[in-house]
Design a protein around this motif. Structure first.
Motif, PDB file in Angstrom:
ATOM      1  N   MET A   1       0.820  -1.180   0.000  1.00 24.86           N
ATOM      2  CA  MET A   1       0.000   0.000   0.000  1.00 24.86           C
ATOM      3  C   MET A   1       0.867   1.248   0.000  1.00 24.86           C
ATOM      4  O   MET A   1       0.556   2.219  -0.665  1.00 24.86           O
ATOM      5  CB  MET A   1      -0.916   0.017   1.214  1.00 24.86           C
ATOM      6  CG  MET A   1      -1.803   1.248   1.226  1.00 24.86           C
ATOM      7  SD  MET A   1      -2.873   1.301   2.626  1.00 24.86           S
ATOM      8  CE  MET A   1      -2.065   2.558   3.569  1.00 24.86           C
ATOM      9  N   ALA A   2       1.958   1.248   0.711  1.00 25.06           N
ATOM     10  CA  ALA A   2       2.785   2.446   0.819  1.00 25.06           C
ATOM     11  C   ALA A   2       3.354   2.844  -0.537  1.00 25.06           C
ATOM     12  O   ALA A   2       3.404   4.023  -0.856  1.00 25.06           O
ATOM     13  CB  ALA A   2       3.904   2.211   1.817  1.00 25.06           C
TER      14      ALA A   2
ATOM     15  N   TYR B   1      -6.474  11.396   0.960  1.00 25.65           N
ATOM     16  CA  TYR B   1      -6.452  11.133   2.407  1.00 25.65           C
ATOM     17  C   TYR B   1      -7.677  10.323   2.812  1.00 25.65           C
ATOM     18  O   TYR B   1      -7.558   9.320   3.530  1.00 25.65           O
ATOM     19  CB  TYR B   1      -6.395  12.445   3.192  1.00 25.65           C
ATOM     20  CG  TYR B   1      -6.648  12.226   4.658  1.00 25.65           C
ATOM     21  CD1 TYR B   1      -5.660  11.684   5.481  1.00 25.65           C
ATOM     22  CD2 TYR B   1      -7.887  12.506   5.217  1.00 25.65           C
ATOM     23  CE1 TYR B   1      -5.902  11.443   6.821  1.00 25.65           C
ATOM     24  CE2 TYR B   1      -8.134  12.274   6.560  1.00 25.65           C
ATOM     25  CZ  TYR B   1      -7.144  11.751   7.357  1.00 25.65           C
ATOM     26  OH  TYR B   1      -7.390  11.498   8.670  1.00 25.65           O
TER      27      TYR B   1
ATOM     28  N   TYR C   1      -7.390   6.597   1.467  1.00 19.63           N
ATOM     29  CA  TYR C   1      -6.464   5.726   2.189  1.00 19.63           C
ATOM     30  C   TYR C   1      -6.848   5.561   3.660  1.00 19.63           C
ATOM     31  O   TYR C   1      -6.613   4.503   4.249  1.00 19.63           O
ATOM     32  CB  TYR C   1      -5.023   6.211   2.032  1.00 19.63           C
ATOM     33  CG  TYR C   1      -4.472   5.843   0.674  1.00 19.63           C
ATOM     34  CD1 TYR C   1      -4.179   4.523   0.370  1.00 19.63           C
ATOM     35  CD2 TYR C   1      -4.284   6.801  -0.308  1.00 19.63           C
ATOM     36  CE1 TYR C   1      -3.707   4.159  -0.873  1.00 19.63           C
ATOM     37  CE2 TYR C   1      -3.798   6.450  -1.558  1.00 19.63           C
ATOM     38  CZ  TYR C   1      -3.518   5.129  -1.834  1.00 19.63           C
ATOM     39  OH  TYR C   1      -3.053   4.766  -3.073  1.00 19.63           O
ATOM     40  N   ASP C   2      -7.457   6.578   4.253  1.00 24.20           N
ATOM     41  CA  ASP C   2      -7.926   6.445   5.635  1.00 24.20           C
ATOM     42  C   ASP C   2      -9.058   5.429   5.725  1.00 24.20           C
ATOM     43  O   ASP C   2      -9.050   4.554   6.600  1.00 24.20           O
ATOM     44  CB  ASP C   2      -8.388   7.805   6.160  1.00 24.20           C
ATOM     45  CG  ASP C   2      -8.813   7.732   7.615  1.00 24.20           C
ATOM     46  OD1 ASP C   2      -8.013   7.250   8.447  1.00 24.20           O
ATOM     47  OD2 ASP C   2      -9.953   8.160   7.922  1.00 24.20           O
ATOM     48  N   ARG C   3     -10.022   5.514   4.813  1.00 22.36           N
ATOM     49  CA  ARG C   3     -11.134   4.555   4.812  1.00 22.36           C
ATOM     50  C   ARG C   3     -10.648   3.151   4.479  1.00 22.36           C
ATOM     51  O   ARG C   3     -11.147   2.160   4.997  1.00 22.36           O
ATOM     52  CB  ARG C   3     -12.211   4.988   3.817  1.00 22.36           C
ATOM     53  CG  ARG C   3     -12.867   6.327   4.141  1.00 22.36           C
ATOM     54  CD  ARG C   3     -13.860   6.177   5.261  1.00 22.36           C
ATOM     55  NE  ARG C   3     -14.353   7.429   5.769  1.00 22.36           N
ATOM     56  CZ  ARG C   3     -15.492   8.006   5.431  1.00 22.36           C
ATOM     57  NH1 ARG C   3     -16.274   7.434   4.544  1.00 22.36           N
ATOM     58  NH2 ARG C   3     -15.858   9.137   5.987  1.00 22.36           N
ATOM     59  N   ARG C   4      -9.657   3.070   3.622  1.00 16.42           N
ATOM     60  CA  ARG C   4      -9.098   1.762   3.277  1.00 16.42           C
ATOM     61  C   ARG C   4      -8.452   1.112   4.500  1.00 16.42           C
ATOM     62  O   ARG C   4      -8.620  -0.083   4.756  1.00 16.42           O
ATOM     63  CB  ARG C   4      -8.073   1.953   2.165  1.00 16.42           C
ATOM     64  CG  ARG C   4      -7.515   0.695   1.636  1.00 16.42           C
ATOM     65  CD  ARG C   4      -6.550   1.001   0.525  1.00 16.42           C
ATOM     66  NE  ARG C   4      -6.605  -0.099  -0.408  1.00 16.42           N
ATOM     67  CZ  ARG C   4      -6.100  -0.099  -1.592  1.00 16.42           C
ATOM     68  NH1 ARG C   4      -5.497   0.955  -2.048  1.00 16.42           N
ATOM     69  NH2 ARG C   4      -6.191  -1.153  -2.359  1.00 16.42           N
ATOM     70  N   GLU C   5      -7.710   1.907   5.250  1.00 16.31           N
ATOM     71  CA  GLU C   5      -7.066   1.398   6.465  1.00 16.31           C
ATOM     72  C   GLU C   5      -8.105   1.025   7.520  1.00 16.31           C
ATOM     73  O   GLU C   5      -7.969   0.000   8.200  1.00 16.31           O
ATOM     74  CB  GLU C   5      -6.095   2.448   7.015  1.00 16.31           C
ATOM     75  CG  GLU C   5      -5.261   1.955   8.167  1.00 16.31           C
ATOM     76  CD  GLU C   5      -4.333   0.819   7.800  1.00 16.31           C
ATOM     77  OE1 GLU C   5      -4.029   0.003   8.693  1.00 16.31           O
ATOM     78  OE2 GLU C   5      -3.908   0.717   6.635  1.00 16.31           O
ATOM     79  N   GLN C   6      -9.144   1.837   7.662  1.00 17.25           N
ATOM     80  CA  GLN C   6     -10.206   1.514   8.621  1.00 17.25           C
ATOM     81  C   GLN C   6     -10.867   0.187   8.267  1.00 17.25           C
ATOM     82  O   GLN C   6     -11.132  -0.631   9.151  1.00 17.25           O
ATOM     83  CB  GLN C   6     -11.260   2.620   8.642  1.00 17.25           C
ATOM     84  CG  GLN C   6     -10.817   3.883   9.326  1.00 17.25           C
ATOM     85  CD  GLN C   6     -11.892   4.955   9.270  1.00 17.25           C
ATOM     86  OE1 GLN C   6     -13.033   4.697   8.895  1.00 17.25           O
ATOM     87  NE2 GLN C   6     -11.531   6.162   9.636  1.00 17.25           N
TER      88      GLN C   6
ATOM     89  N   ARG D   1      -9.564  -2.272   6.637  1.00 18.64           N
ATOM     90  CA  ARG D   1      -8.599  -3.342   6.899  1.00 18.64           C
ATOM     91  C   ARG D   1      -8.594  -3.721   8.374  1.00 18.64           C
ATOM     92  O   ARG D   1      -8.399  -4.881   8.732  1.00 18.64           O
ATOM     93  CB  ARG D   1      -7.203  -2.901   6.462  1.00 18.64           C
ATOM     94  CG  ARG D   1      -6.167  -3.990   6.620  1.00 18.64           C
ATOM     95  CD  ARG D   1      -4.839  -3.628   6.020  1.00 18.64           C
ATOM     96  NE  ARG D   1      -5.008  -3.542   4.564  1.00 18.64           N
ATOM     97  CZ  ARG D   1      -4.526  -2.544   3.819  1.00 18.64           C
ATOM     98  NH1 ARG D   1      -3.851  -1.581   4.357  1.00 18.64           N
ATOM     99  NH2 ARG D   1      -4.712  -2.542   2.519  1.00 18.64           N
ATOM    100  N   GLU D   2      -8.790  -2.741   9.248  1.00 18.07           N
ATOM    101  CA  GLU D   2      -8.812  -2.984  10.691  1.00 18.07           C
ATOM    102  C   GLU D   2     -10.172  -3.460  11.191  1.00 18.07           C
ATOM    103  O   GLU D   2     -10.337  -3.742  12.365  1.00 18.07           O
ATOM    104  CB  GLU D   2      -8.430  -1.706  11.436  1.00 18.07           C
ATOM    105  CG  GLU D   2      -7.001  -1.272  11.198  1.00 18.07           C
ATOM    106  CD  GLU D   2      -6.700   0.084  11.787  1.00 18.07           C
ATOM    107  OE1 GLU D   2      -7.626   0.742  12.325  1.00 18.07           O
ATOM    108  OE2 GLU D   2      -5.535   0.507  11.712  1.00 18.07           O
TER     109      GLU D   2
ATOM    110  N   GLY E   1     -13.144   3.468   0.568  1.00 21.46           N
ATOM    111  CA  GLY E   1     -11.742   3.069   0.552  1.00 21.46           C
ATOM    112  C   GLY E   1     -11.427   2.053  -0.521  1.00 21.46           C
ATOM    113  O   GLY E   1     -10.492   1.283  -0.405  1.00 21.46           O
TER     114      GLY E   1
END
Length: 95
Positions: free
Chosen positions: A1-2, A53, A56-61, A63-64, A83
């Protein structure tokens, strides 16, 4: 992802609409970003980085296992809102 995030940020620095197209696709957000970029280079960047932003924030949320309860203001793409996970059709996990 990075690596993908860094690539999109580098592309956005030089031409904001391409970065928006990469995360939001072809739609209202892209049209708005093109108009903002034509009005001035800085407003196009602000809008593009905001969309990235949120994406990628929604994508990370997701994933968690956390899901945003409300839509982000000023974002019209379901792909960005979710996301990139199913155009807003994320099924909430039953616990």
């Amino acid at each position: 992802m990075a690596a993908s995030a860094i690539l999109i940020i580098l592309i956005t620095i030089f031409f904001p609409p391409v970065g928006v197209w990469a995360v939001a696709g072809c739609g209202a957000d892209l049209f708005i970003n093109i108009c903002l970029t034509l009005l001035g280079y800085i407003p196009g960047h602000i809008h593009a980085f905001y969309l990235e932003y949120i994406y990628y924030d929604r994508r990370e949320q997701a994933r968690e296992g956390r899901f945003a309860a409300r839509r982000a203001p000023g974002v019209y793409s379901d792909r960005v809102q979710s996301g990139g996970h199913g155009y807003g059709t994320i099924v909430q996990p039953t616990a």
